[in-house]
Scaffold this motif. Sequence first.
Motif, PDB file in Angstrom:
ATOM      1  N   GLN A  57      -6.176  -0.108  -9.423  1.00 48.42           N
ATOM      2  CA  GLN A  57      -5.746  -1.062 -10.448  1.00 48.42           C
ATOM      3  C   GLN A  57      -4.268  -1.400 -10.321  1.00 48.42           C
ATOM      4  O   GLN A  57      -3.866  -2.565 -10.475  1.00 48.42           O
ATOM      5  CB  GLN A  57      -6.035  -0.494 -11.840  1.00 48.42           C
ATOM      6  CG  GLN A  57      -7.513  -0.428 -12.194  1.00 48.42           C
ATOM      7  CD  GLN A  57      -8.176  -1.803 -12.185  1.00 48.42           C
ATOM      8  OE1 GLN A  57      -7.629  -2.774 -12.696  1.00 48.42           O
ATOM      9  NE2 GLN A  57      -9.358  -1.883 -11.591  1.00 48.42           N
ATOM     10  N   GLU A  58      -3.460  -0.400 -10.031  1.00 46.64           N
ATOM     11  CA  GLU A  58      -2.023  -0.637  -9.880  1.00 46.64           C
ATOM     12  C   GLU A  58      -1.727  -1.460  -8.629  1.00 46.64           C
ATOM     13  O   GLU A  58      -0.827  -2.299  -8.618  1.00 46.64           O
ATOM     14  CB  GLU A  58      -1.285   0.704  -9.851  1.00 46.64           C
ATOM     15  CG  GLU A  58      -1.306   1.392 -11.198  1.00 46.64           C
ATOM     16  CD  GLU A  58      -0.833   2.831 -11.136  1.00 46.64           C
ATOM     17  OE1 GLU A  58      -0.853   3.411 -10.025  1.00 46.64           O
ATOM     18  OE2 GLU A  58      -0.448   3.385 -12.178  1.00 46.64           O
ATOM     19  N   LEU A  59      -2.502  -1.233  -7.567  1.00 45.39           N
ATOM     20  CA  LEU A  59      -2.340  -2.031  -6.355  1.00 45.39           C
ATOM     21  C   LEU A  59      -2.719  -3.487  -6.617  1.00 45.39           C
ATOM     22  O   LEU A  59      -2.067  -4.411  -6.124  1.00 45.39           O
ATOM     23  CB  LEU A  59      -3.197  -1.451  -5.229  1.00 45.39           C
ATOM     24  CG  LEU A  59      -3.049  -2.101  -3.853  1.00 45.39           C
ATOM     25  CD1 LEU A  59      -1.595  -2.050  -3.384  1.00 45.39           C
ATOM     26  CD2 LEU A  59      -3.956  -1.414  -2.836  1.00 45.39           C
ATOM     27  N   CYS A 115      -1.507  11.135  -5.854  1.00 47.82           N
ATOM     28  CA  CYS A 115      -1.870  10.092  -6.826  1.00 47.82           C
ATOM     29  C   CYS A 115      -3.167   9.401  -6.420  1.00 47.82           C
ATOM     30  O   CYS A 115      -4.047   9.160  -7.252  1.00 47.82           O
ATOM     31  CB  CYS A 115      -0.759   9.055  -6.930  1.00 47.82           C
ATOM     32  SG  CYS A 115       0.781   9.654  -7.668  1.00 47.82           S
ATOM     33  N   LEU A 116      -3.284   9.088  -5.143  1.00 48.64           N
ATOM     34  CA  LEU A 116      -4.485   8.417  -4.654  1.00 48.64           C
ATOM     35  C   LEU A 116      -5.698   9.322  -4.735  1.00 48.64           C
ATOM     36  O   LEU A 116      -6.804   8.887  -5.096  1.00 48.64           O
ATOM     37  CB  LEU A 116      -4.261   7.960  -3.207  1.00 48.64           C
ATOM     38  CG  LEU A 116      -5.461   7.330  -2.479  1.00 48.64           C
ATOM     39  CD1 LEU A 116      -5.954   6.095  -3.225  1.00 48.64           C
ATOM     40  CD2 LEU A 116      -5.084   6.971  -1.047  1.00 48.64           C
ATOM     41  N   THR A 117      -5.505  10.593  -4.423  1.00 47.68           N
ATOM     42  CA  THR A 117      -6.620  11.538  -4.405  1.00 47.68           C
ATOM     43  C   THR A 117      -7.129  11.854  -5.807  1.00 47.68           C
ATOM     44  O   THR A 117      -8.340  11.917  -6.040  1.00 47.68           O
ATOM     45  CB  THR A 117      -6.199  12.850  -3.709  1.00 47.68           C
ATOM     46  OG1 THR A 117      -5.736  12.554  -2.384  1.00 47.68           O
ATOM     47  CG2 THR A 117      -7.365  13.821  -3.639  1.00 47.68           C
ATOM     48  N   VAL A 125       0.818  -1.213   0.000  1.00 49.20           N
ATOM     49  CA  VAL A 125       0.000   0.000   0.000  1.00 49.20           C
ATOM     50  C   VAL A 125       0.849   1.259   0.000  1.00 49.20           C
ATOM     51  O   VAL A 125       0.508   2.244  -0.666  1.00 49.20           O
ATOM     52  CB  VAL A 125      -0.954   0.001   1.211  1.00 49.20           C
ATOM     53  CG1 VAL A 125      -1.674   1.340   1.332  1.00 49.20           C
ATOM     54  CG2 VAL A 125      -1.972  -1.125   1.075  1.00 49.20           C
ATOM     55  N   ASP A 126       1.950   1.255   0.701  1.00 49.48           N
ATOM     56  CA  ASP A 126       2.781   2.451   0.832  1.00 49.48           C
ATOM     57  C   ASP A 126       4.105   2.311   0.089  1.00 49.48           C
ATOM     58  O   ASP A 126       4.330   2.915  -0.959  1.00 49.48           O
ATOM     59  CB  ASP A 126       3.026   2.742   2.313  1.00 49.48           C
ATOM     60  CG  ASP A 126       3.809   4.024   2.541  1.00 49.48           C
ATOM     61  OD1 ASP A 126       3.999   4.778   1.574  1.00 49.48           O
ATOM     62  OD2 ASP A 126       4.219   4.269   3.682  1.00 49.48           O
TER      63      ASP A 126
END
Length: 238
Positions: A187-189, A177-179, A7-8
């Motif tokens: 999708q990338e995760l 990026c998340l916001t 995630v990070d």
Amino acid sequence: ASAACLVDVYMSAYKALRLGKKDGMPLTGRKILITDGFSPIGQAVVALAKLEGANIFVTASDSSEQEYMSSLGVKCFPLSPTKWLHKVAGKMDVVIDNTCIDSYESSWEAVSPEGVLVCTTGMTSTLNFRHDEFGEGCASGCADAFGLNIPKYRSKWAAMKAKYLMSNTKFLDLTECLTTDPKGYQQELKYLCFLVESGALVPKVAERIQIEEVADAHRYLETGKSNGTIVCVPNDNS
């Protein structure tokens, strides 16, 4: 624990590599320099870049870190830019700077005319200035006569300079990026999870800790000696 890393740390590494790509093309054969390759994000970048066949160079702070990184099949330099810049100046296709030792100057000089410098925010913290002219140990507690946190403001200035004043430079902000693109982030995760499930990617977990150990773990992370990501797993008895 592996999911927490993705995630990070590993998402930051993945995003950094994507920013460094030309038109999304694979990194096969391209020269990539990662400052502080021993750091959690540095090792994540190495793992992902190796999957694409990149030619990887890293910097590391001492002989034990350099030996470990060399065992991963990458070319290793000392952390200080004076030890490596003359060897790689203008030759790197991608430079991912996780340290901001000299306000990104050496990393920018290492980039080829058609290359890209990627500056990460997650690792550009006040503790990274312990290696610069302020001297070892001048981290977040270093202040001037007026109580101002000098490294903190220097870090902010370096980030602003990299984002707005340096050519061929991109600035990674994972929160942004998340916001701005939550579906793309998701999708990338999922892709990173697929890599883990398939065995192609094995996140480096240094230690699993419980909630009451977080403060001590944070202090240890500030030493820069953590070999991988420290993951807080409350009530973990393993």
